[in-house]
Design an enzyme around this catalytic site. Structure first.
Site, PDB file in Angstrom:
ATOM      1  N   HIS A 143     -10.078   1.468   0.202  1.00 28.94           N
ATOM      2  CA  HIS A 143      -9.629   2.818   0.567  1.00 28.94           C
ATOM      3  C   HIS A 143     -10.807   3.787   0.598  1.00 28.94           C
ATOM      4  O   HIS A 143     -10.905   4.642   1.499  1.00 28.94           O
ATOM      5  CB  HIS A 143      -8.583   3.318  -0.431  1.00 28.94           C
ATOM      6  CG  HIS A 143      -7.176   2.940  -0.089  1.00 28.94           C
ATOM      7  ND1 HIS A 143      -6.564   3.298   1.092  1.00 28.94           N
ATOM      8  CD2 HIS A 143      -6.248   2.222  -0.787  1.00 28.94           C
ATOM      9  CE1 HIS A 143      -5.327   2.828   1.115  1.00 28.94           C
ATOM     10  NE2 HIS A 143      -5.117   2.167  -0.007  1.00 28.94           N
TER      11      HIS A 143
ATOM     12  N   CYS B 254       0.852  -1.186   0.000  1.00 26.07           N
ATOM     13  CA  CYS B 254       0.000   0.000   0.000  1.00 26.07           C
ATOM     14  C   CYS B 254       0.887   1.235   0.000  1.00 26.07           C
ATOM     15  O   CYS B 254       1.830   1.332   0.805  1.00 26.07           O
ATOM     16  CB  CYS B 254      -0.924   0.012   1.221  1.00 26.07           C
ATOM     17  SG  CYS B 254      -2.031   1.447   1.251  1.00 26.07           S
TER      18      CYS B 254
ATOM     19  N   HIS C  94      -8.807  -3.546  -3.449  1.00 26.41           N
ATOM     20  CA  HIS C  94      -7.911  -2.772  -2.579  1.00 26.41           C
ATOM     21  C   HIS C  94      -8.294  -1.285  -2.620  1.00 26.41           C
ATOM     22  O   HIS C  94      -8.384  -0.626  -1.577  1.00 26.41           O
ATOM     23  CB  HIS C  94      -6.465  -2.980  -3.036  1.00 26.41           C
ATOM     24  CG  HIS C  94      -5.444  -2.250  -2.227  1.00 26.41           C
ATOM     25  ND1 HIS C  94      -4.519  -2.901  -1.438  1.00 26.41           N
ATOM     26  CD2 HIS C  94      -5.181  -0.925  -2.071  1.00 26.41           C
ATOM     27  CE1 HIS C  94      -3.737  -2.013  -0.845  1.00 26.41           C
ATOM     28  NE2 HIS C  94      -4.121  -0.801  -1.222  1.00 26.41           N
ATOM     29  N   GLU C  95      -8.532  -0.759  -3.823  1.00 21.06           N
ATOM     30  CA  GLU C  95      -8.852   0.669  -3.947  1.00 21.06           C
ATOM     31  C   GLU C  95     -10.249   0.979  -3.416  1.00 21.06           C
ATOM     32  O   GLU C  95     -10.462   2.025  -2.802  1.00 21.06           O
ATOM     33  CB  GLU C  95      -8.714   1.116  -5.404  1.00 21.06           C
ATOM     34  CG  GLU C  95      -7.319   0.961  -5.979  1.00 21.06           C
ATOM     35  CD  GLU C  95      -6.233   1.529  -5.084  1.00 21.06           C
ATOM     36  OE1 GLU C  95      -6.442   2.602  -4.475  1.00 21.06           O
ATOM     37  OE2 GLU C  95      -5.166   0.895  -4.981  1.00 21.06           O
TER      38      GLU C  95
END
Length: 327
Positions: free
Chosen positions: A294, A248, A290-291
């Site tokens: 966020h 990350c 993953h994004e």
């Protein structure tokens, strides 16, 4: 004409020129035109390695001049990018001239496309040693997380990384969404110049200080286009999962083993307000998930199995390799 520092960090500064001042506003209406000329100076400790100009309004002529001390023997080159095209060399080279011990590089274009980004970069072939170097002080290598901080990436511990990003109301917030995507593309370009991402890469708006639901993902496959995610949400998760190491940009000193589904369905919104549904698999599904995490205020640490800890990047042995999957 007033101006505003939209982003003001050591590694990245973005200034907006405003069509107003303390006496009122003076917007441009269809058919109106204005010539804007401005300049600023930075010290030798802050001038960085690049300057970027984005075209946000219809423009007849754009001209940029960079001035450096000639004693540093500077060289300048540039690239042109848009929201739909990868970086390519400028159509013409910057013109060079000398004036009062300064070396000037001037580049111009006529009728640039809206949202085009013109980036001028430079290096100094005769840059003097820093004060510490001239005194024989050993300068240690910059840690990966510090390198990302210097490139403008918000680091772990910032409250913005634990907050859910605000969704765009599209198409009414089209301009705000375009600005966010523009900033993400610029950030991705900066980061890609200092680190190679064999597995692909992505970055979310909160990681560059923008608390809106936007992210961009560059797949690992050569020639694959960058994926823009606006208001993304996972609508379906398939049962099969696997565990792979992830990194990350917001805490790049470690890598963590993270379980993820091998296939996900994602719903996004286009700039024009149209809802799209796309299925992603394997490595691309991992990048996209993953994004989206966020944008939901989650770091991959919360996805790791109990008792599993990240490893220092020095112990990671898969740098430069893509994620492995069974055929």
């Amino acid at each position: 004409m007033d101006w505003q520092a939209k982003h003001d960090r050591d590694a990245f500064k973005e200034l907006w020129l405003l069509f107003d001042n303390d006496q009122g506003r003076f917007p441009l209406y269809p058919g109106d035109a204005v010539w804007i000329e401005y300049a600023y100076t930075v010290s030798d400790t802050k001038w960085g390695r690049w300057f970027q100009r984005t075209v946000r309004l219809p423009t007849e002529h754009l001209e940029v001049t960079l001035a450096f001390p000639a004693a540093l023997d500077p060289v300048v080159w540039g690239t042109e990018t848009s929201m739909t095209a990868e970086a390519s060399p400028l159509p013409s080279a910057p013109a060079r001239s000398e004036e009062n011990a300064m070396r000037l590089f001037t580049w111009s274009t006529t009728r640039p496309a809206l949202h085009a980004r013109y980036r001028l970069e430079w290096r100094f072939r005769a840059r003097p040693a820093t004060g510490r170097e001239s005194q024989g002080v050993q300068v240690s290598a910059v840690r990966p997380s510090e390198q990302m901080r210097n490139l403008g990436v918000v680091q772990q511990g910032a409250p913005l990384l634990t907050e859910a990003a605000r969704r765009f109301d599209l198409p009414s917030e089209r301009e705000a969404a375009e600005r966010a995507v523009d900033a993400l593309f610029a950030s991705m370009e900066r980061i890609a110049r200092v680190h190679t991402f064999a597995k692909g890469m992505g970055i979310a708006a909160p990681q560059i200080g923008i608390g809106r639901a936007a992210a961009v993902v560059q797949p690992a496959e050569q020639g694959a286009g960058t994926i823009v995610l606006l208001n993304p949400r996972v609508t379906d998760i398939f049962d099969d999962t696997d565990e792979q190491y992830e990194g990350c940009l917001s805490f790049f000193d470690v890598r963590g083993m993270v379980p993820r589904p091998l296939r996900i369905t994602v719903e996004t919104t286009t700039i024009g307000g149209v809802t799209l549904t796309t299925v992603y698999e394997r490595g691309l599904a991992r990048l996209i998930a993953h994004e989206i995490d966020h944008l939901d205020g989650l770091l991959y640490l919360s996805r790791m199995r109990p008792g599993v800890e990240p490893i220092p990047v020095e112990e990671y042995r898969q740098t430069g390799r893509t994620w492995a999957y069974e055929q």
